[in-house]
Scaffold this motif. Structure first.
Motif, mmCIF file in Angstrom:
data_model
loop_
_atom_site.group_PDB
_atom_site.id
_atom_site.type_symbol
_atom_site.label_atom_id
_atom_site.label_comp_id
_atom_site.label_asym_id
_atom_site.label_seq_id
_atom_site.Cartn_x
_atom_site.Cartn_y
_atom_site.Cartn_z
ATOM 1 N N GLU A 107 67.987 -54.201 -30.449
ATOM 2 C CA GLU A 107 66.841 -54.886 -29.852
ATOM 3 C C GLU A 107 66.686 -56.277 -30.445
ATOM 4 O O GLU A 107 67.214 -56.577 -31.516
ATOM 5 N N ILE A 108 65.948 -57.090 -29.738
ATOM 6 C CA ILE A 108 65.525 -58.402 -30.232
ATOM 7 C C ILE A 108 64.018 -58.434 -30.077
ATOM 8 O O ILE A 108 63.499 -58.251 -28.977
ATOM 9 N N ASN A 109 63.323 -58.617 -31.188
ATOM 10 C CA ASN A 109 61.861 -58.627 -31.142
ATOM 11 C C ASN A 109 61.316 -59.790 -31.957
ATOM 12 O O ASN A 109 62.066 -60.587 -32.486
ATOM 13 N N GLN A 110 59.997 -59.867 -32.031
ATOM 14 C CA GLN A 110 59.299 -60.970 -32.710
ATOM 15 C C GLN A 110 59.784 -62.325 -32.188
ATOM 16 O O GLN A 110 60.050 -63.247 -32.952
ATOM 17 N N ILE A 111 59.893 -62.422 -30.885
ATOM 18 C CA ILE A 111 60.411 -63.646 -30.255
ATOM 19 C C ILE A 111 59.315 -64.705 -30.219
ATOM 20 O O ILE A 111 58.219 -64.455 -29.751
ATOM 21 N N ARG A 112 59.634 -65.877 -30.764
ATOM 22 C CA ARG A 112 58.715 -67.010 -30.777
ATOM 23 C C ARG A 112 59.412 -68.204 -30.126
ATOM 24 O O ARG A 112 60.602 -68.397 -30.308
ATOM 25 N N THR A 113 58.656 -68.983 -29.396
ATOM 26 C CA THR A 113 59.238 -70.176 -28.772
ATOM 27 C C THR A 113 59.065 -71.372 -29.703
ATOM 28 O O THR A 113 58.105 -71.453 -30.460
ATOM 29 N N ASP A 114 60.012 -72.273 -29.636
ATOM 30 C CA ASP A 114 59.926 -73.554 -30.336
ATOM 31 C C ASP A 114 59.685 -74.624 -29.287
ATOM 32 O O ASP A 114 60.335 -74.627 -28.239
ATOM 33 N N ASP A 115 58.765 -75.516 -29.570
ATOM 34 C CA ASP A 115 58.461 -76.579 -28.615
ATOM 35 C C ASP A 115 59.655 -77.514 -28.472
ATOM 36 O O ASP A 115 60.323 -77.864 -29.440
ATOM 37 N N THR A 116 59.901 -77.885 -27.242
ATOM 38 C CA THR A 116 60.946 -78.856 -26.953
ATOM 39 C C THR A 116 60.481 -79.704 -25.772
ATOM 40 O O THR A 116 59.729 -79.233 -24.922
ATOM 41 N N TYR A 117 60.920 -80.928 -25.743
ATOM 42 C CA TYR A 117 60.524 -81.830 -24.676
ATOM 43 C C TYR A 117 61.645 -82.039 -23.663
ATOM 44 O O TYR A 117 61.525 -82.845 -22.764
ATOM 45 N N ILE A 118 62.709 -81.300 -23.819
ATOM 46 C CA ILE A 118 63.819 -81.355 -22.875
ATOM 47 C C ILE A 118 63.657 -80.160 -21.947
ATOM 48 O O ILE A 118 63.728 -79.014 -22.366
ATOM 49 N N TYR A 119 63.412 -80.413 -20.674
ATOM 50 C CA TYR A 119 63.015 -79.357 -19.743
ATOM 51 C C TYR A 119 64.105 -78.329 -19.466
ATOM 52 O O TYR A 119 63.816 -77.215 -19.053
ATOM 53 N N TYR A 120 65.371 -78.648 -19.676
ATOM 54 C CA TYR A 120 66.441 -77.709 -19.359
ATOM 55 C C TYR A 120 66.914 -76.903 -20.572
ATOM 56 O O TYR A 120 67.865 -76.146 -20.485
ATOM 57 N N ARG A 121 66.212 -77.055 -21.701
ATOM 58 C CA ARG A 121 66.537 -76.286 -22.911
ATOM 59 C C ARG A 121 65.322 -75.494 -23.356
ATOM 60 O O ARG A 121 64.218 -76.023 -23.397
ATOM 61 N N ARG A 122 65.534 -74.234 -23.701
ATOM 62 C CA ARG A 122 64.478 -73.403 -24.255
ATOM 63 C C ARG A 122 64.939 -72.891 -25.613
ATOM 64 O O ARG A 122 66.005 -72.299 -25.725
ATOM 65 N N ASN A 123 64.142 -73.153 -26.646
ATOM 66 C CA ASN A 123 64.479 -72.764 -28.012
ATOM 67 C C ASN A 123 63.612 -71.591 -28.451
ATOM 68 O O ASN A 123 62.406 -71.579 -28.197
ATOM 69 N N TYR A 124 64.224 -70.636 -29.129
ATOM 70 C CA TYR A 124 63.526 -69.445 -29.597
ATOM 71 C C TYR A 124 63.947 -69.097 -31.016
ATOM 72 O O TYR A 124 65.042 -69.452 -31.456
ATOM 73 N N LYS A 125 63.075 -68.381 -31.698
ATOM 74 C CA LYS A 125 63.394 -67.741 -32.973
ATOM 75 C C LYS A 125 62.992 -66.284 -32.822
ATOM 76 O O LYS A 125 61.987 -65.977 -32.178
ATOM 77 N N ALA A 126 63.786 -65.386 -33.418
ATOM 78 C CA ALA A 126 63.517 -63.963 -33.236
ATOM 79 C C ALA A 126 64.165 -63.166 -34.365
ATOM 80 O O ALA A 126 64.852 -63.725 -35.224
ATOM 81 N N GLN A 127 63.932 -61.868 -34.306
ATOM 82 C CA GLN A 127 64.585 -60.949 -35.240
ATOM 83 C C GLN A 127 65.404 -59.968 -34.419
ATOM 84 O O GLN A 127 64.887 -59.327 -33.491
ATOM 85 N N ALA A 128 66.686 -59.858 -34.735
ATOM 86 C CA ALA A 128 67.582 -58.950 -34.014
ATOM 87 C C ALA A 128 67.854 -57.733 -34.882
ATOM 88 O O ALA A 128 68.033 -57.839 -36.096
ATOM 89 N N THR A 129 67.881 -56.568 -34.241
ATOM 90 C CA THR A 129 68.261 -55.334 -34.912
ATOM 91 C C THR A 129 69.654 -54.974 -34.420
ATOM 92 O O THR A 129 69.868 -54.802 -33.217
#
Length: 90
Positions: free
Chosen positions: A5-27
């Motif tokens: 699983e991947i949980n505790q997913i948090r988004t990181d702000d970005t100003y580039i509309y075609y990129r989405r940044n995340y931080k998470a914990q993977a099991t």
């Protein structure tokens, strides 16, 4: 090697509309034992709609397994989550 699983997913702000940044914990299940790894990943969408996923491990994360198959499994799992709409919007 399996991503459980991947949980505790948090988004990181970005100003580039075609990129989405995340931080998470993977099991992960590695050789019949499970471990947790802090990861950062980016989903970049091309003008043609193709998605490219970049996965990095946070500093201090130790994996006792070859990194390339782990990153490949994580990318596939993240792509599935994104296609199913399970990732938070930025």
């Amino acid at each position: 090697m399996k991503v459980l699983e991947i949980n505790q997913i948090r988004t990181d702000d970005t100003y580039i509309y075609y990129r989405r940044n995340y931080k998470a914990q993977a099991t992960l299940e590695l050789l019949q034992k499970s471990c947790h790894a802090n990861i950062a990943f980016t989903i970049e969408t091309s003008p043609f709609g193709e998605k490219t996923i970049y996965v990095d491990f946070e500093k201090g994360t130790s994996i006792d397994y070859p990194i390339i198959p782990v990153k490949s499994a994580l990318k596939n799992f993240i792509l599935t989550m994104d296609n199913e709409g399970k990732l938070p919007c930025a």
